[in-house]
Design an enzyme around this catalytic site. Sequence first.
Site, PDB file in Angstrom:
ATOM      1  N   LYS A  77       0.818  -1.223   0.136  1.00 26.41           N
ATOM      2  CA  LYS A  77       0.237  -0.175  -0.127  1.00 26.41           C
ATOM      3  C   LYS A  77       1.357   1.253   0.146  1.00 26.41           C
ATOM      4  CE  LYS A  77      -4.253  -2.642   2.714  1.00 26.41           C
ATOM      5  NZ  LYS A  77      -4.141  -2.744   3.314  1.00 26.41           N
ATOM      6  N   TYR A  88     -12.301  -2.218  -4.217  1.00 28.21           N
ATOM      7  CA  TYR A  88     -12.646  -2.667  -2.612  1.00 28.21           C
ATOM      8  C   TYR A  88     -14.379  -2.112  -2.484  1.00 28.21           C
ATOM      9  CZ  TYR A  88      -7.914  -2.639  -0.313  1.00 28.21           C
ATOM     10  OH  TYR A  88      -7.050  -3.090   0.738  1.00 28.21           O
ATOM     11  N   THR A 106      -5.254  -7.202  10.493  1.00 31.58           N
ATOM     12  CA  THR A 106      -5.249  -6.169  10.260  1.00 31.58           C
ATOM     13  C   THR A 106      -5.345  -4.655  10.569  1.00 31.58           C
ATOM     14  OG1 THR A 106      -7.384  -7.332   9.151  1.00 31.58           O
ATOM     15  CG2 THR A 106      -7.359  -4.575   8.908  1.00 31.58           C
ATOM     16  N   ASN A 150      -2.006  -0.031   7.171  1.00 30.40           N
ATOM     17  CA  ASN A 150      -1.523  -1.151   7.315  1.00 30.40           C
ATOM     18  C   ASN A 150      -0.862  -1.907   6.570  1.00 30.40           C
ATOM     19  OD1 ASN A 150      -3.235  -1.720   5.584  1.00 30.40           O
ATOM     20  ND2 ASN A 150      -4.835  -3.208   7.344  1.00 30.40           N
ATOM     21  N   HIS A 159      -1.840  -5.563   1.710  1.00 26.17           N
ATOM     22  CA  HIS A 159      -3.385  -5.765   1.430  1.00 26.17           C
ATOM     23  C   HIS A 159      -3.498  -7.553   0.540  1.00 26.17           C
ATOM     24  CE1 HIS A 159      -7.318  -7.655  -0.821  1.00 26.17           C
ATOM     25  NE2 HIS A 159      -6.556  -8.127  -1.651  1.00 26.17           N
ATOM     26  N   GLU A 181      -9.835 -10.704  -8.186  1.00 24.49           N
ATOM     27  CA  GLU A 181      -7.871  -9.588  -7.730  1.00 24.49           C
ATOM     28  C   GLU A 181      -7.250  -9.791  -8.670  1.00 24.49           C
ATOM     29  OE1 GLU A 181      -6.823 -10.086  -3.499  1.00 24.49           O
ATOM     30  OE2 GLU A 181      -9.000  -8.911  -2.638  1.00 24.49           O
TER      31      GLU A 181
HETATM   32  P1  GDP Z   1      -7.467  -7.223   5.613  1.00 25.65           P
HETATM   33  O1  GDP Z   1      -8.228  -7.861   4.280  1.00 25.65           O
HETATM   34  O2  GDP Z   1      -6.920  -7.630   6.725  1.00 25.65           O
HETATM   35  O3  GDP Z   1      -7.047  -5.826   4.773  1.00 25.65           O
HETATM   36  O4  GDP Z   1      -8.990  -6.463   6.367  1.00 25.65           O
HETATM   37  P2  GDP Z   1     -10.391  -6.355   5.847  1.00 25.65           P
HETATM   38  O5  GDP Z   1     -10.634  -6.665   4.660  1.00 25.65           O
HETATM   39  O6  GDP Z   1     -11.190  -6.520   6.998  1.00 25.65           O
HETATM   40  O7  GDP Z   1     -10.545  -4.484   5.493  1.00 25.65           O
HETATM   41  C1  GDP Z   1      -9.669  -4.250   3.704  1.00 25.65           C
HETATM   42  C2  GDP Z   1      -8.710  -2.456   4.060  1.00 25.65           C
HETATM   43  O8  GDP Z   1      -9.705  -1.843   4.452  1.00 25.65           O
HETATM   44  C3  GDP Z   1      -7.921  -2.876   5.391  1.00 25.65           C
HETATM   45  O9  GDP Z   1      -6.734  -3.157   4.982  1.00 25.65           O
HETATM   46  C4  GDP Z   1      -7.500  -1.167   6.609  1.00 25.65           C
HETATM   47  O10 GDP Z   1      -6.761  -1.499   5.255  1.00 25.65           O
HETATM   48  C5  GDP Z   1      -9.266  -0.830   6.136  1.00 25.65           C
HETATM   49  N1  GDP Z   1     -10.164  -1.191   7.323  1.00 25.65           N
HETATM   50  C6  GDP Z   1     -10.549  -1.799   8.052  1.00 25.65           C
HETATM   51  N2  GDP Z   1     -11.095  -1.894   9.060  1.00 25.65           N
HETATM   52  C7  GDP Z   1     -10.800  -0.403   9.428  1.00 25.65           C
HETATM   53  C8  GDP Z   1     -10.774   0.593  10.018  1.00 25.65           C
HETATM   54  O11 GDP Z   1     -11.901   0.260  11.245  1.00 25.65           O
HETATM   55  N3  GDP Z   1     -10.668   1.896   9.599  1.00 25.65           N
HETATM   56  C9  GDP Z   1      -9.771   2.393   8.197  1.00 25.65           C
HETATM   57  N4  GDP Z   1      -9.593   3.974   8.380  1.00 25.65           N
HETATM   58  N5  GDP Z   1      -9.799   1.221   7.780  1.00 25.65           N
HETATM   59  C10 GDP Z   1      -9.854  -0.274   8.441  1.00 25.65           C
HETATM   60 MG    MG Z   2      -9.887  -8.248   3.530  1.00 26.45          MG
END
Ligand code: GDP
Ligand code: MG
Length: 148
Positions: free
Chosen positions: A20, A60, A102, A123, A126, A137
């Site tokens: 990222k 996304y 995450t 973070n 991805h 994807e």
């Molecule tokens: P991942 O699969 O571990 O990347 O997590 P998810 O699929 O649940 O979420 C996708 C992405 O959305 C995450 O990697 C974060 O960059 C973002 N994200 C998830 N939860 C939050 C949140 O509470 N706040 C913000 N700003 N970003 C979030």
């Molecule tokens: Mg995810």
Amino acid sequence: GWEPDDKHNMAVERTLSIIKPDGVEKNKIGNILARFESAGLRIAALKMAHLSRAEAEGFYYVHKARPFFGELTEFMSRGPVVISVLEGADAVAKNRELMGATDPAKAAPGTIRKDLATSVGENTVHGSDSAENAAWEIAYFFAGSELT
Ligand code: GDP
Ligand code: MG
């Protein structure tokens, strides 16, 4: 002895990884790619890109209804990213393991997010969460001819 089973079939898979914008800004491209290679994942495709807001929103799309969707797509389009296809045994799960949770604060020691990331929003990486989503994807970013 080793026997294949449904839970541990060690299938050769492909998964999509994105370093990222925060990871690129921190000069961690080589650090992160080296972790993939050291873990036995082969880089089957690789490109750098600066996503438009619309490209980030399309990628996304599943998170469209989430409260953080605006913040997430703004962040993902703020600077260049490194997009790769990783290939190997259990590539989806292996990459998720290397990434960590995450929320970097909850990520296990030695993971990319624990070592390099600053917040749940920024973070650093991805990774696809299933082989099925990985296929979608990968096709979102790569033409078949770009996969080696
Ligand atoms: P991942 O699969 O571990 O990347 O997590 P998810 O699929 O649940 O979420 C996708 C992405 O959305 C995450 O990697 C974060 O960059 C973002 N994200 C998830 N939860 C939050 C949140 O509470 N706040 C913000 N700003 N970003 C979030
Ligand atoms: Mg995810």
